[in-house]
Structures are given as structure tokens and as C-alpha cells.
Design an enzyme around this catalytic site. Structure first.
Site, PDB file in Angstrom:
ATOM      1  N   CYS A   1      59.615  57.879  87.392  1.00  0.00           N
ATOM      2  CA  CYS A   1      58.926  58.472  86.236  1.00  0.00           C
ATOM      3  C   CYS A   1      59.927  58.598  85.086  1.00  0.00           C
ATOM      4  O   CYS A   1      60.196  59.690  84.572  1.00  0.00           O
ATOM      5  CB  CYS A   1      58.283  59.800  86.580  1.00  0.00           C
TER       6      CYS A   1
ATOM      7  N   ALA B   1      60.329  57.209  81.873  1.00  0.00           N
ATOM      8  CA  ALA B   1      60.140  57.205  80.420  1.00  0.00           C
ATOM      9  C   ALA B   1      60.367  58.602  79.847  1.00  0.00           C
ATOM     10  O   ALA B   1      60.005  59.597  80.478  1.00  0.00           O
ATOM     11  CB  ALA B   1      58.734  56.719  80.080  1.00  0.00           C
ATOM     12  N   PRO B   2      61.006  58.686  78.662  1.00  0.00           N
ATOM     13  CA  PRO B   2      61.404  57.617  77.732  1.00  0.00           C
ATOM     14  C   PRO B   2      62.788  57.006  77.979  1.00  0.00           C
ATOM     15  O   PRO B   2      63.276  56.258  77.150  1.00  0.00           O
ATOM     16  CB  PRO B   2      61.380  58.329  76.376  1.00  0.00           C
ATOM     17  N   GLY B   3      63.434  57.354  79.077  1.00  0.00           N
ATOM     18  CA  GLY B   3      64.649  56.640  79.457  1.00  0.00           C
ATOM     19  C   GLY B   3      65.964  57.355  79.237  1.00  0.00           C
ATOM     20  O   GLY B   3      67.024  56.792  79.510  1.00  0.00           O
ATOM     21  N   GLY B   4      65.926  58.591  78.759  1.00  0.00           N
ATOM     22  CA  GLY B   4      67.175  59.302  78.495  1.00  0.00           C
ATOM     23  C   GLY B   4      67.997  59.524  79.751  1.00  0.00           C
ATOM     24  O   GLY B   4      69.227  59.349  79.749  1.00  0.00           O
ATOM     25  N   LYS B   5      67.327  59.884  80.844  1.00  0.00           N
ATOM     26  CA  LYS B   5      68.063  60.151  82.078  1.00  0.00           C
ATOM     27  C   LYS B   5      68.556  58.858  82.709  1.00  0.00           C
ATOM     28  O   LYS B   5      69.661  58.812  83.279  1.00  0.00           O
ATOM     29  CB  LYS B   5      67.185  60.951  83.044  1.00  0.00           C
TER      30      LYS B   5
ATOM     31  N   ASP C   1      58.053  53.633  85.731  1.00  0.00           N
ATOM     32  CA  ASP C   1      57.082  54.531  85.132  1.00  0.00           C
ATOM     33  C   ASP C   1      55.740  53.820  85.183  1.00  0.00           C
ATOM     34  O   ASP C   1      55.683  52.582  85.109  1.00  0.00           O
ATOM     35  CB  ASP C   1      57.450  54.888  83.689  1.00  0.00           C
TER      36      ASP C   1
ATOM     37  N   CYS D   1      59.914  69.413  83.840  1.00  0.00           N
ATOM     38  CA  CYS D   1      60.102  70.217  82.626  1.00  0.00           C
ATOM     39  C   CYS D   1      58.986  71.258  82.549  1.00  0.00           C
ATOM     40  O   CYS D   1      58.431  71.533  81.498  1.00  0.00           O
ATOM     41  CB  CYS D   1      60.164  69.353  81.373  1.00  0.00           C
TER      42      CYS D   1
END
Length: 425
Positions: A251, A253-257, A274, A372
Site C-alpha cells: 500500500c 502510494a504516494p511513495g514517500g516510505k 498499491d 495514519c
């Protein structure tokens, strides 16, 4: 387009049509002058933060509600009330520009109604404002079901949580240690006149004391730094990626992790999945700017046999789909798009993904469960139920009676997040 008209249309699309603010606001910003874009965002965010108060005032000032095609003018009234009650715009300008917005919305005959309501609010502001906070939804700026959940789950922190949710979120940066360490990049920011604070645990995080446009950040276009909340950055601290490992970001998106894993440990093979193809475009964009290469798949995490025939993973970051009740300060529309009965459905989906991902983890491997959200049903209760049905799962550095770490909104200036670390025996 008149910026107040644009704001009324955005709020109508969110509140009445159930569309996401992150989808409709950028489109609306294309219809107005560049200089008005910040004002549009401020009005939209503000109205959605204080919607119950503004609705309460409107209901007192109107003999009968606006319906059907006139609903957008109901939201225009909210736009006017927000300016008068919460912004520093001179009252005469707020009223005049809001009334003028009726031209853009093609109902100039409603000018008189809009003008009368806003003028009446000015005359009765003190008593109307008091009435607007006489009920929990108006007092806290949250729908009743969230207030009820907070009272039950966090009675001592209730006021702090809603206050954090109703304020503007800080701007956190994630320093790409493939270019600079955090102290080196902080020096570059100091030289550019941008003041920052450190985070005690997120070792790549810097908080700007005053938010700025990303174009002002040294090396942003070259991938030296990204914008990401410190709570989200803790994912890599709990995951602890090691060289040579095969890692799944589930899961993603948006790809920061995904990017953070590779910045922290470039000698890894990272797979990012995702189920939303449109959101995956953001993953590709982020990886491209940062010059990183991950295997990105559009896939349903519940059915790994459909998209993965490779080795089992050394580490899995399961950033589960959730209610997003921890990031309301960044996305105030969450308060009005989510419903109480969404939580049980999300918890069921999370459990299905949890079980499926566990089967993809090597013996001795680590899975980090993250959301989150701040609802116990999605977090500590989810992990307790998983441990009860999964004999080869061990919780790391946590009390099984109250598993994981729940970060509440505003804690150490962070968004609300939850983390639990588990290893497979």
C-alpha cells in the site's frame, strides 16, 4: 473565476458530493489567478475545519435551506462567514467579494440574500458565535462520531487532539542521506535563511519553523530532500532495512516510505505495491525525482499469488488502508468524508491484508504494521487480534496488552500514526 466562487464550488463538491479535497482543489486552482491560489486553499481548509460552527450560524440566519442547484450558494454563505469570523480580510471586502461571486455562479438574483445573511451575521456575531459552540460538533469542529470515539479512547487527550486537528500542519522535510546527512543539509538551510528544528527519533527529519515553497529548498529538484511528516518517517526507523534484503512496501502510494527505505539502505531490492493505478503515478514521480529504482506493481495485497511468484520477503512495511483520522490537520475533508461505520469495514480489510502479507514474510523476517489512524479498532485492537490468531508472530519491544506505539496528532509536532513491529518465528 472569482476566488470565493471557486471556494464555494470546491466545498460543495466535498461536502455534498463526497469528493476528496486533494482531487478537487488543484483543479479549482487552475481556474483562478496565481496570486489567489493561497487564498483559495486557506478558505477551503478553514471552512472544512469549522464546518459545524458555520452550518449552525447559517441555519440560524436562514428561514429555509437552499436546495438542489442552489446548494452551491449555501456553501458560498459558509465562505463569507468564514472570512468574517476567522480571517483578517476587511469585513467590507469579504462581504462585497462574496456577493460578487454570485455572478460567476450564474445566479446574480441571489446577491440580495447573500448580502443580507452576511450583514445580519455582522450585527449578531457575538450571540451567533456563542450559539455555534453550544454543541460538541461546533465546539470541537468535528463530527459527533469522531468526538464520541475520542471521548471513549482518549478522554484526557481529547482537547489536545482536536486542537491539533484544527490547526495548520507544520512542514517537515526528509533529508536524503545519499546526498547529505541531516546536519549538513540543515547548514544549507541556515545559509538560505530557513530555520529548522530536529526530531528526537526521526533521524532524517527537519521541521521548518516557517513553511516555504519547495522551490526555495536547496537541491529539491535534484532529490536532496523531500516533504514528509516526521511520523511517516518513523516507518524506516522501525523497519530497519539491511543491505542485500528483499523488502516489500505494501500500500505504498504516494511513495514517500518506499523512497525513504532506498535512501536509507540503497543496497536493497524494494517492491512497492498499491491497488490504485492513479496513485501509483505519484510513486513513479517521486522515484524519478529522487533517481531511485523500485519494482512498482498495481496489485491487491489480499491476493499475492496474483502478482508475486518470487522469494518471500525479508521485511514488509504494511502501511494499511485506514480511516486517516491521524492526518485530519492536513486533510480536513476526512472529517466529512468518513463515517462511523467505515471503521469496521476498514478493520476487516486490514485483517485480510495482514494475514496475506504474513504468508509472504520469511521465517525470521520483520513486518511493520502502520496506519495514519488513531482509532484503536484499526490499531492496537487489530494487532491484538492478529497475535491471537497467529502463533508464529512475536511482538517486538511492546506490551501485548497494549501493543505498538500510538502517536497522537500534535505529539512532538507530528501527525497521528500507529506502528507495531512483529517478527516471524
Amino acid at each position: 473565476m472569482n476566488v470565493r466562487a471557486a471556494a464555494a464550488k470546491v466545498i460543495y463538491q466535498v461536502v455534498d458530493q463526497g469528493q476528496s479535497l486533494s482531487n478537487v482543489l488543484p483543479a479549482a486552482q487552475q481556474e483562478i489567478k496565481d496570486r489567489d491560489q493561497a487564498l483559495l486553499q486557506e478558505i477551503c481548509y478553514g471552512v472544512l475545519r469549522w464546518l459545524p460552527r458555520l452550518e449552525s450560524i447559517t441555519n440560524k440566519l436562514m428561514d429555509k435551506p437552499l436546495k438542489g442547484k442552489q446548494r452551491v450558494f449555501h456553501h458560498l454563505i459558509l465562505v463569507g462567514l468564514y472570512q468574517l469570523g476567522h480571517m483578517r480580510i476587511p469585513a467590507h471586502a469579504a462581504v462585497a467579494e462574496t456577493v460578487n461571486a454570485t455572478k460567476n455562479l450564474k445566479k446574480p438574483q441571489l446577491r440580495g440574500l447573500i448580502n443580507a445573511i452576511l450583514r445580519n451575521y455582522q450585527r449578531q456575531q457575538e450571540s451567533l458565535d456563542q450559539h455555534a459552540i453550544s454543541h460538541d460538533a461546533g465546539r470541537y469542529g468535528h463530527p459527533s462520531w469522531i468526538v464520541k470515539m475520542l471521548k471513549a479512547s482518549y478522554p484526557e487527550q481529547l482537547e489536545a487532539i482536536v486542537d491539533a486537528n484544527n490547526t495548520k500542519a507544520p512542514m517537515w522535510l526528509r533529508v536524503n542521506r545519499q546526498h547529505h546527512n541531516r546536519d549538513q543539509y540543515r547548514t544549507l538551510l541556515d545559509e538560505a535563511g530557513i530555520a529548522t528544528e530536529l526530531h528526537p527519533q526521526a533521524s532524517d527529519a527537519l521541521r521548518l519553523l516557517k513553511p516555504c515553497d519547495v522551490t526555495q529548498l536547496p537541491g529539491f529538484a535534484d532529490g536532496w530532500v523531500s516533504v514528509q511528516d516526521a511520523a511517516a518517517q518513523l516507518a524506516v526507523e522501525y523497519l530497519q532495512p539491511q543491505a542485500g534484503e528483499l523488502i516489500l512496501d505494501c500500500c505504498a502510494a504516494p511513495g514517500g516510505k518506499t523512497a525513504h527505505i532506498m535512501e536509507r539502505q540503497p543496497d536493497t531490492q524494494v517492491v512497492a505495491i498499491d491497488c490504485d493505478d492513479n496513485r501509483l503515478a505519484r510513486v513513479h514521480d517521486n522515484l524519478k525525482r529522487l533517481k531511485l529504482d523500485a519494482q512498482v506493481l498495481c496489485a491487491d495485497a489480499r491476493y499475492p499469488s496474483q502478482w508475486w511468484q518470487g522469494d518471500k520477503f525479508d521485511r514488509i512495511l504494511l502501511d494499511a488502508p485506514c480511516s486517516a483520522t491521524g492526518v485530519i490537520r492536513r486533510h480536513p475533508d476526512i472529517k466529512w468524508l468518513r463515517r462511523a461505520d467505515d471503521i469496521a469495514a476498514l478493520a476487516t480489510l486490514q485483517a485480510e491484508i495482514f494475514d496475506a502479507m504474513w504468508q509472504q514474510l520469511k521465517s525470521g523476517g520483520t513486518l511493520v504494521y502502520a496506519t495514519c489512524s488513531i482509532t484503536p479498532q484499526e490499531n492496537s485492537e487489530q494487532v491484538k487480534a492478529f497475535l491471537a490468531r497467529t502463533p508464529d508472530a512475536t511482538l517486538v519491544d511492546s506490551d501485548p496488552a497494549n501493543p505498538g506505539r500510538q502517536i497522537l496528532p500534535g505529539e512532538e509536532q507530528m501527525d497521528g500514526f500507529y506502528y507495531a513491529v512483529l517478527t516471524k518465528q
